[in-house]
Every structure is written in C-alpha cells, then in structure tokens.
Design a protein around this motif. Structure first.
Motif, PDB file in Angstrom:
ATOM      1  N   ASP A 259      65.315  65.975  61.164  1.00  0.00           N
ATOM      2  CA  ASP A 259      64.542  67.594  61.454  1.00  0.00           C
ATOM      3  C   ASP A 259      65.525  68.260  60.358  1.00  0.00           C
ATOM      4  OD1 ASP A 259      63.466  67.366  64.019  1.00  0.00           O
ATOM      5  OD2 ASP A 259      65.355  66.510  64.636  1.00  0.00           O
ATOM      6  N   THR A 260      65.114  69.432  60.325  1.00  0.00           N
ATOM      7  CA  THR A 260      65.873  70.117  59.115  1.00  0.00           C
ATOM      8  C   THR A 260      67.129  70.226  59.147  1.00  0.00           C
ATOM      9  OG1 THR A 260      63.915  71.644  59.283  1.00  0.00           O
ATOM     10  CG2 THR A 260      65.974  72.562  58.256  1.00  0.00           C
ATOM     11  N   VAL A 261      67.737  69.903  57.881  1.00  0.00           N
ATOM     12  CA  VAL A 261      69.252  69.772  57.777  1.00  0.00           C
ATOM     13  C   VAL A 261      69.847  70.966  56.997  1.00  0.00           C
ATOM     14  CG1 VAL A 261      70.875  68.228  56.709  1.00  0.00           C
ATOM     15  CG2 VAL A 261      68.788  67.294  57.497  1.00  0.00           C
ATOM     16  N   LEU A 262      70.900  71.495  57.484  1.00  0.00           N
ATOM     17  CA  LEU A 262      71.549  72.606  56.905  1.00  0.00           C
ATOM     18  C   LEU A 262      72.399  72.087  55.776  1.00  0.00           C
ATOM     19  CD1 LEU A 262      72.746  74.828  59.879  1.00  0.00           C
ATOM     20  CD2 LEU A 262      70.488  75.080  58.761  1.00  0.00           C
ATOM     21  N   THR A 263      72.136  72.464  54.635  1.00  0.00           N
ATOM     22  CA  THR A 263      72.901  72.113  53.401  1.00  0.00           C
ATOM     23  C   THR A 263      74.381  71.906  53.665  1.00  0.00           C
ATOM     24  OG1 THR A 263      72.860  73.938  52.302  1.00  0.00           O
ATOM     25  CG2 THR A 263      70.902  72.266  51.779  1.00  0.00           C
ATOM     26  N   ASP A 264      75.246  71.178  52.937  1.00  0.00           N
ATOM     27  CA  ASP A 264      76.658  71.075  53.095  1.00  0.00           C
ATOM     28  C   ASP A 264      76.930  70.777  54.586  1.00  0.00           C
ATOM     29  OD1 ASP A 264      78.788  70.868  51.586  1.00  0.00           O
ATOM     30  OD2 ASP A 264      79.365  73.046  51.864  1.00  0.00           O
ATOM     31  N   VAL A 265      76.320  70.246  55.403  1.00  0.00           N
ATOM     32  CA  VAL A 265      76.719  69.891  56.622  1.00  0.00           C
ATOM     33  C   VAL A 265      76.034  68.543  57.157  1.00  0.00           C
ATOM     34  CG1 VAL A 265      76.568  70.510  59.059  1.00  0.00           C
ATOM     35  CG2 VAL A 265      76.962  72.177  57.478  1.00  0.00           C
TER      36      VAL A 265
ATOM     37  N   GLU B 209      73.524  80.835  54.397  1.00  0.00           N
ATOM     38  CA  GLU B 209      74.361  81.746  53.995  1.00  0.00           C
ATOM     39  C   GLU B 209      75.399  81.579  55.060  1.00  0.00           C
ATOM     40  OE1 GLU B 209      75.155  83.555  51.588  1.00  0.00           O
ATOM     41  OE2 GLU B 209      73.213  83.327  50.485  1.00  0.00           O
ATOM     42  N   ARG B 210      76.925  81.368  55.056  1.00  0.00           N
ATOM     43  CA  ARG B 210      77.620  81.144  55.947  1.00  0.00           C
ATOM     44  C   ARG B 210      78.481  82.267  56.116  1.00  0.00           C
ATOM     45  NH1 ARG B 210      76.351  76.360  53.980  1.00  0.00           N
ATOM     46  NH2 ARG B 210      76.066  74.437  55.610  1.00  0.00           N
ATOM     47  N   LEU B 211      78.503  82.732  57.508  1.00  0.00           N
ATOM     48  CA  LEU B 211      79.508  83.878  57.950  1.00  0.00           C
ATOM     49  C   LEU B 211      80.608  83.247  58.718  1.00  0.00           C
ATOM     50  CD1 LEU B 211      76.624  86.409  58.751  1.00  0.00           C
ATOM     51  CD2 LEU B 211      77.797  85.910  56.400  1.00  0.00           C
ATOM     52  N   TYR B 212      81.974  83.389  58.130  1.00  0.00           N
ATOM     53  CA  TYR B 212      83.066  83.188  58.818  1.00  0.00           C
ATOM     54  C   TYR B 212      83.931  84.398  59.340  1.00  0.00           C
ATOM     55  CZ  TYR B 212      82.359  78.460  56.779  1.00  0.00           C
ATOM     56  OH  TYR B 212      81.845  77.454  56.515  1.00  0.00           O
ATOM     57  N   SER B 213      83.941  84.486  60.692  1.00  0.00           N
ATOM     58  CA  SER B 213      84.768  85.653  61.261  1.00  0.00           C
ATOM     59  C   SER B 213      84.550  86.856  60.564  1.00  0.00           C
ATOM     60  CB  SER B 213      86.534  85.299  61.316  1.00  0.00           C
ATOM     61  OG  SER B 213      86.431  84.003  62.044  1.00  0.00           O
ATOM     62  N   ARG B 214      83.525  87.144  60.350  1.00  0.00           N
ATOM     63  CA  ARG B 214      82.905  88.519  59.356  1.00  0.00           C
ATOM     64  C   ARG B 214      82.953  89.677  60.283  1.00  0.00           C
ATOM     65  NH1 ARG B 214      79.507  88.671  54.679  1.00  0.00           N
ATOM     66  NH2 ARG B 214      80.332  86.683  54.496  1.00  0.00           N
ATOM     67  N   THR B 215      83.494  90.685  59.931  1.00  0.00           N
ATOM     68  CA  THR B 215      83.399  92.007  60.349  1.00  0.00           C
ATOM     69  C   THR B 215      82.577  92.992  59.321  1.00  0.00           C
ATOM     70  OG1 THR B 215      85.370  92.023  61.372  1.00  0.00           O
ATOM     71  CG2 THR B 215      84.467  94.107  61.083  1.00  0.00           C
ATOM     72  N   ILE B 216      81.340  93.532  60.031  1.00  0.00           N
ATOM     73  CA  ILE B 216      80.686  94.419  59.180  1.00  0.00           C
ATOM     74  C   ILE B 216      81.329  95.895  59.338  1.00  0.00           C
ATOM     75  CG2 ILE B 216      78.277  95.318  58.924  1.00  0.00           C
ATOM     76  CD1 ILE B 216      78.480  92.396  58.532  1.00  0.00           C
TER      77      ILE B 216
ATOM     78  N   ASN C  16      68.880  89.834  55.549  1.00  0.00           N
ATOM     79  CA  ASN C  16      67.430  89.684  55.271  1.00  0.00           C
ATOM     80  C   ASN C  16      67.011  88.458  55.733  1.00  0.00           C
ATOM     81  OD1 ASN C  16      68.052  87.844  53.110  1.00  0.00           O
ATOM     82  ND2 ASN C  16      68.435  89.647  51.666  1.00  0.00           N
ATOM     83  N   ALA C  17      65.654  88.005  55.578  1.00  0.00           N
ATOM     84  CA  ALA C  17      65.073  86.747  56.033  1.00  0.00           C
ATOM     85  C   ALA C  17      64.982  85.674  54.777  1.00  0.00           C
ATOM     86  CB  ALA C  17      63.778  87.089  56.387  1.00  0.00           C
ATOM     87  N   LEU C  18      65.506  86.063  53.838  1.00  0.00           N
ATOM     88  CA  LEU C  18      65.221  84.962  52.523  1.00  0.00           C
ATOM     89  C   LEU C  18      65.895  83.429  53.152  1.00  0.00           C
ATOM     90  CD1 LEU C  18      66.619  87.023  49.502  1.00  0.00           C
ATOM     91  CD2 LEU C  18      64.377  86.391  50.256  1.00  0.00           C
ATOM     92  N   ARG C  19      67.060  83.171  53.811  1.00  0.00           N
ATOM     93  CA  ARG C  19      67.507  82.078  54.208  1.00  0.00           C
ATOM     94  C   ARG C  19      68.335  82.352  55.611  1.00  0.00           C
ATOM     95  NH1 ARG C  19      71.535  79.948  49.660  1.00  0.00           N
ATOM     96  NH2 ARG C  19      69.532  79.812  48.339  1.00  0.00           N
ATOM     97  N   PRO C  20      68.345  81.297  56.318  1.00  0.00           N
ATOM     98  CA  PRO C  20      69.133  81.768  57.670  1.00  0.00           C
ATOM     99  C   PRO C  20      70.677  81.839  57.244  1.00  0.00           C
ATOM    100  CG  PRO C  20      67.941  79.673  57.951  1.00  0.00           C
ATOM    101  CD  PRO C  20      67.928  80.224  56.341  1.00  0.00           C
ATOM    102  N   TYR C  21      71.272  82.594  58.410  1.00  0.00           N
ATOM    103  CA  TYR C  21      72.727  82.884  58.202  1.00  0.00           C
ATOM    104  C   TYR C  21      73.344  81.693  59.430  1.00  0.00           C
ATOM    105  CZ  TYR C  21      71.598  86.979  55.610  1.00  0.00           C
ATOM    106  OH  TYR C  21      70.898  87.769  54.769  1.00  0.00           O
ATOM    107  N   VAL C  22      74.265  81.356  59.204  1.00  0.00           N
ATOM    108  CA  VAL C  22      75.164  80.256  60.107  1.00  0.00           C
ATOM    109  C   VAL C  22      76.472  81.048  60.453  1.00  0.00           C
ATOM    110  CG1 VAL C  22      76.070  78.274  60.802  1.00  0.00           C
ATOM    111  CG2 VAL C  22      73.956  78.375  59.412  1.00  0.00           C
ATOM    112  N   VAL C  23      76.479  81.572  61.726  1.00  0.00           N
ATOM    113  CA  VAL C  23      77.909  82.365  62.208  1.00  0.00           C
ATOM    114  C   VAL C  23      78.929  81.383  62.619  1.00  0.00           C
ATOM    115  CG1 VAL C  23      78.567  84.262  63.796  1.00  0.00           C
ATOM    116  CG2 VAL C  23      76.260  84.256  62.673  1.00  0.00           C
ATOM    117  N   PHE C  24      79.914  81.522  62.250  1.00  0.00           N
ATOM    118  CA  PHE C  24      80.988  80.820  62.859  1.00  0.00           C
ATOM    119  C   PHE C  24      82.067  81.729  63.634  1.00  0.00           C
ATOM    120  CE2 PHE C  24      79.415  78.156  59.517  1.00  0.00           C
ATOM    121  CZ  PHE C  24      79.337  76.802  60.164  1.00  0.00           C
TER     122      PHE C  24
END
Length: 467
Positions: free
Chosen positions: A36-42, A141-148, A155-163
C-alpha cells in the motif's frame, strides 16, 4: 529380502536428488507483491509470498536477488534468512519456502505519491523467473510535539504525520485547508486551547486518521480499526471551532469537548463523519455544540455522550455497529437534563434532535421519559416502540433505516436502501441552508417537497440488471 528392501530404500533416496531439467521451474503464490502507500523515511510492515516446488525432486535455486531497478529500497528475507542476495537455496520436492519483503523509500521533493517497482530474480537450472514488487511512496511533513502559537494554516500539498500532541495554543487559530490530511501516530492527539477551523468540501474532504496505511489482513485496511490514535480535545478555553466535510476515524477517545460557557458556541459540525472510537465518538459536557448533516457512528460506549449544555442536532445519523467489542451504552446518552440531577450551579441541558436517526446494535437513547426536560426529538427514527408526547414529536417508532451496513463484511455505509423507513419522513423547516446538500453533494430537499431523515439523502437503487 532384507537386501531387496535396502535397495528399494536406497532408490527412494536417489529419487529425492536435485532436478537439473530447465522445464522444472518454480511456482509462486503471486506474480506481483504490491505494498500500500508507503510513507517515506518509514519502513513498512512485512509482506510475504510463497515459492513452491511442484516437482518430485529437489530444486536448487542458484540465485535470488533484486534487480535494483527501483530508486526505492526493498529488503528480502528468504526462509528466515535476511540478506541482499541468496545462493543455492534448496526446496525439497513438493515443498515450499517463504520470501518476506519490506520497503523503505527515501524522501523526495514530490507532493503526490510516486510509484516504485523492482523485480526479484529467481534463477533455477539456468531459467530466470521474476516476482514484481511495487509500492507508492508518499512524502509527508512530520510534526513532533508541535504547539501552534500563532495563526497557522496547514495545506493539502502533502499529508502531515503527527507524533505526540499537536496543540493549538489559546488565542491562536489553526486553519485546515480543503483536502488537508492529518495522519496521527500511535497515541498522538490534537488538543485545541484556541480555535480550529477545518473547512473541507465534498470533493476535497479533510482527513483525520491514524498513520497506518497498510492492511490488517487480506484486503482489510487499518482504516477500519479503532484505537489507532488518541483523538481530538477542545479544552475549556476553546470556542468558535468548525468541522466541515471532515472525516475523523479510528480513535481511542473520539472527540471531547470540555466544559465551558454555553453563551458561546464551542463547535459546529457540518456534513462530517466522526467514526469508530474505542470510547465514544463525541463526549461533551456543559457546552454549546451544533451538529448538522453529520454521521456519528460506531463506538464501544455511547456514540454521543452529552452532559448538560446546549445542543442542536439536525439531519444527523447516529448509528452503532461497533466491531471490536460489545457495546455497553445506548447510542445517545443524555445526562444532567432532569430536575433531580441539578446541583444548582449550572443550567440543565437544552437540546433538540431534528430529522435524526438512532439505530444499531443497542438501544437508541438512555432516557425513555423526557417529561420535564428541555430536550426534544422531532421527526426522528428510533428502533424502539413508543409514542409521541411533548418531547417526542412526529417520530418514526419501530423504524428501520435499512443502512447499507454489512458488519460481517466490514462495510459501514450509513446511506439508505430503497425500503428505508427514513425516506421522506423529515421536516424541511428544520434543515439549515448550510446543509442543503448532503456530504456527497446530493440535495436534501426532494422535488415533491419532502426530506429524508439522517445524514444522507436516499438515492434510488438502479434496476438489478444495471447493478
């Protein structure tokens, strides 16, 4: 006689020697192993296929290796041994071995998924056979313990993976553009102290889901699994949130709205889906929430557990065919609505449920008599027997919406079959203009002036010969 027996035994052993015939080739359980679709770097979970020797004699595979045609990376494990290239692999007559494959794809600058393909060569008696391996690599795009901390748009350019936790600070607004995809890693959560504005469209919905894109087994994806990530929480300081055309699923705790003032709306849910939670899909206490044209479905506890507060549900489907354990509460559970529950410090619940459906494998509502409360169910479908009164008005009793749900086949589709008791039973006056079209873009108001109950407009099934 003993000598003859020894000769026969010796001959039998000789029959188990190696074949050298070029016509004695291998057989494979598949000719293409597709990831299936593979997330890069994982790295991916392991896939496998079987290599068979269908012949009486042993086969010696002189070489097994990848051709290296792909810029992605695939890794092999042949019958329990890991390596890049294998030689003199033996398979006894009428026996088999397993080949395990993993994929790891490096990040690139592409936003859209990129196809990768390689081939595994098997050389036996001078004959080369191949199994193709394919994968789609998706950069993220990977978001690690991010505070906005300031107003931000994803945006919708590519998925965000939230850790861990993605937090929206008080005073900040996080906006999700149409088509935005947030993939949450195990135990990750979205916590909103400020404001979340998620406005998708029918063509470009917003995805909130776990980051497992592979299959549980066979063709069944992790998309059906609960407890893949924690969920979404709107804390006491959060107001003015909006979910429009959002598809949220696979959580442990669902969506939680913490107690706050009912003078400001905390959350508006439009044409969205909250689906599949190991808790409840919606838990709210002493807040103002409106939910219009939305599906809330499948949970271990109540689909919606509401305490006190102010609520307006219009053309919503609340269904429960939860797959992973027994269901221990009614679909709709209401608390702090009757006088004996009051502690005198906060107002009792005020709520209306209009043109809604409550149906599934458990009872529809935990309160059978709403007399004395400020809770109304108008033009709603319930499976239970009952009768109208000052709180239940123009309801469809002992109704069956005839969903397309087939739990045993993992189909959880809450649209309406032709025989549905929900068709044409709604009151158009209750339906806000914002949900004149359902989540699929189909008009709710029919040419004859009727409107259906629930989140979805009934679409007649085609004649059998056209199906």
């Amino acid at each position: 006689m003993l000598l003859v027996a020894l000769c026969v035994a010796s001959t039998a052993c000789i029959e188990d020697d190696f074949t050298t015939s070029s016509s004695d080739v291998l057989t494979f359980s598949t000719d293409t192993l597709a990831f299936d679709t593979v997330l890069t770097d994982v790295g991916t979970p392991t896939r496998q296929f079987v290599v068979y020797n269908r012949h009486k004699k042993m086969i010696n595979i002189s070489s097994i290796k990848l051709t290296g045609e792909s810029s992605g990376r695939f890794y092999l494990n042949v019958d329990g041994v890991t390596g890049e290239e294998f030689h003199d692999v033996e398979i006894r007559g009428n026996d088999s071995i397993f080949v395990f494959v993993e994929a790891f794809i490096d990040p690139s600058g592409d936003n859209d998924p990129v196809a990768f393909e390689d081939k595994i060569n098997f050389v036996t008696n001078g004959v080369t056979q191949q199994v193709v391996v394919t994968a789609w690599g998706q950069n993220v795009e990977r978001l690690y313990s991010r505070t906005i901390a300031a107003d931000t748009t994803l945006n919708a350019l590519r998925p965000y993976v939230v850790f861990d936790t993605l937090r929206v600070a008080e005073g900040a607004t996080l906006t999700l553009d149409a088509g935005t995809r947030l993939y949450f890693h195990d135990k990750a959560a979205l916590v909103v102290d400020g404001t979340l504005i998620a406005r998708g469209t029918a063509e470009r919905p917003i995805d909130l889901r776990g980051d497992r894109l592979d299959k549980v087994v066979g063709g069944i994806g992790y998309d059906i699994m609960a407890s893949q990530w924690d969920g979404v929480r709107f804390t006491a300081s959060s107001y003015g949130n909006e979910l429009q055309h959002v598809y949220m699923r696979g959580t442990k705790t669902g969506l939680i709205a913490d107690s706050a003032s009912t003078e400001q709306r905390k959350l508006l849910i439009l044409n969205s889906v909250l689906h599949n939670s190991a808790g409840s899909v919606l838990t709210a206490s002493h807040v103002w929430i409106d939910a219009w044209g939305s599906e809330l479905s499948d949970s271990h506890h109540a689909v919606a557990s509401l305490t006190g507060g102010r609520y307006g549900f219009v053309n919503c489907t609340l269904g429960n065919y939860y797959l992973f354990s027994y269901i221990d509460e009614p679909i709709l559970s209401l608390y702090y609505l009757l006088g004996e529950e009051s502690d005198g410090s906060t107002p009792l619940m005020t709520a209306s449920f209009d043109n809604c459906i409550f149906y599934g494998l458990t009872s529809g509502i935990n309160v059978g008599d709403l007399t004395g409360s400020n809770v109304l169910l108008r033009n709603c479908l319930l499976a239970s027997s009952g009768f109208d009164d000052d709180n239940f008005i123009s309801c469809v009793w002992e109704g069956d919406p005839k969903f397309y749900v087939v739990r045993e086949e993992y189909v959880f589709d809450y649209r309406l079959h032709d025989e549905s008791h929900a068709i044409g039973k709604g009151n158009p006056a209750f339906c806000p203009a914002e949900i004149a079209l359902d989540r699929y873009g189909i008009p709710r108001l029919q040419p004859d002036g009727t409107i259906d109950l629930g989140a979805y407009t009934w679409v007649p099934e085609p004649p059998e010969e056209e199906q």
